[in-house]
Design an enzyme around this catalytic site. Structure first.
Site, mmCIF file in Angstrom:
data_model
loop_
_atom_site.group_PDB
_atom_site.id
_atom_site.type_symbol
_atom_site.label_atom_id
_atom_site.label_comp_id
_atom_site.label_asym_id
_atom_site.label_seq_id
_atom_site.Cartn_x
_atom_site.Cartn_y
_atom_site.Cartn_z
ATOM 1 N N LYS A 67 0.806 -1.227 0.000
ATOM 2 C CA LYS A 67 0.000 0.000 0.000
ATOM 3 C C LYS A 67 0.839 1.278 0.000
ATOM 4 C CE LYS A 67 -4.431 -1.378 0.366
ATOM 5 N NZ LYS A 67 -5.517 -0.894 -0.506
ATOM 6 N N SER A 92 -8.839 -0.182 6.309
ATOM 7 C CA SER A 92 -8.853 -1.222 7.341
ATOM 8 C C SER A 92 -7.475 -1.412 7.952
ATOM 9 C CB SER A 92 -9.355 -2.540 6.753
ATOM 10 O OG SER A 92 -8.563 -2.923 5.652
#
Length: 328
Positions: A67, A92
């Site tokens: 990410k 999340s």
């Protein structure tokens, strides 16, 4: 940029998609800030699945997940005016940590909307990198409404977890490295939640290795992409039920048409297979991976992908695990 038509249950609309050139530009932009992660082999796992596997270890990436590539590219692409009031996102866990670190690099603040059932270790990571955490209910609607309220109240710039051309291009740099490190793969696999990693991977692999099959793997308890892929339009996930917390969101309006254009298939796997794949990876490779990262290997172990004698690249998406809540 190319354009795709997005077909949802509402009216179709035109959206832009990243190209190989966008991914290459992203790679140059983020190179000073990311790790070029290794590719490892494991003979024992090869023998289990009857194939040659090449694990691209994004669990070694900064913030412990791929990410950071997308968040870093997106945040570094923003103008000074766009970062003047800070950045906001929902996550999340891993994207939130990635945005928080990228914001710190740019000298701006960040707010991350997180489901109230997010693991403690991922919340701690987001806070460690300096973001302010706002909790929401663990569903798509609550995430979206809470984030929209923050952006309206504080004037922050959104860095979406996956439905952002700059994020997708950044995520695609992992596959760009993989193809350079291990050319001539028969299959490339990645987990799929919102679809940022898979669509970025597909953009690169389709351009540089057009004979390579691209397969997304998804938990059966959050199988919206599997169902959407077959239906030809996005079917929201509803209430996801999976240990793979990074894959609980619905595939995006921007990522979905890229997936339908370039991806060979989406497969789904059981919770038991995810846990077993995670355990085997820990035991055999000595890599600490999270449940979401185990989903592609789970598909191979369950036999949902024809892997016989194939050379298969797997993007190991992350390694952020709550050691006090292991699934075995």
């Amino acid at each position: 940029m190319s354009e795709n038509t997005v077909f949802t249950e509402n009216a179709p609309r035109r959206v832009r998609s990243p190209t190989l050139a966008d991914v290459q530009e992203a790679a140059a932009r983020i190179a000073p800030h990311i790790h070029r992660t290794p590719v490892i082999r494991c003979t024992a796992i090869d023998e289990m699945v009857g194939a040659s596997l090449y694990f691209k270890c994004e669990n070694f990436q900064k913030v412990g997940a791929f990410k950071f590539r997308g968040a870093c590219n997106a945040v570094l692409s923003l103008s000074e005016a766009e970062i003047s009031n800070g950045i906001a996102t929902h996550s999340s866990g891993n994207h939130g940590a990635a945005v928080a670190l990228a914001a710190k690099l740019r000298g701006t603040s960040s707010v991350v909307v997180m489901p109230n059932n997010t693991s403690a270790v991922k919340q701690a990571a987001v806070a460690h990198y300096g973001a302010r955490i706002i909790h929401c209910e663990p569903n798509e609607d609550s995430r979206t409404r809470t984030l929209e309220a923050i952006i309206e109240a504080e004037g922050r710039t959104l860095v979406h977890p996956f439905d952002d051309v700059r994020v997708i291009a950044g995520q695609g740099t992992a596959a760009l490295e993989l193809i350079e490190q291990e050319p001539d793969l028969d299959i490339v696999m990645a987990p799929v939640g919102g679809g940022g990693l898979l669509s970025g991977t597909a953009t690169v692999v389709a351009a540089l290795s057009p004979n390579t099959n691209i397969i997304g793997a998804e938990p059966a308890g959050a199988d919206d992409t599997y169902r959407s892929f077959r239906a030809g339009h996005i079917i929201p996930v509803g209430v996801p039920n999976t240990i793979a917390d990074g894959l609980r969101t619905t595939v995006g309006e921007l990522t979905f048409p890229i997936i339908t254009r370039h991806v060979t298939d989406i497969v789904r796997v059981s919770e038991a297979a995810i846990v077993e794949a995670m355990r085997i990876t820990w035991q055999r490779t000595k890599l600490i991976i999270e449940a979401s990262a185990a989903v592609p290997l789970a598909a191979l172990l369950e036999g949902t992908v024809d892997a016989r004698d194939a050379r298969i690249g797997i993007i190991v998406s992350g390694g952020n695990v709550d050691l006090d809540a292991l699934p075995w």
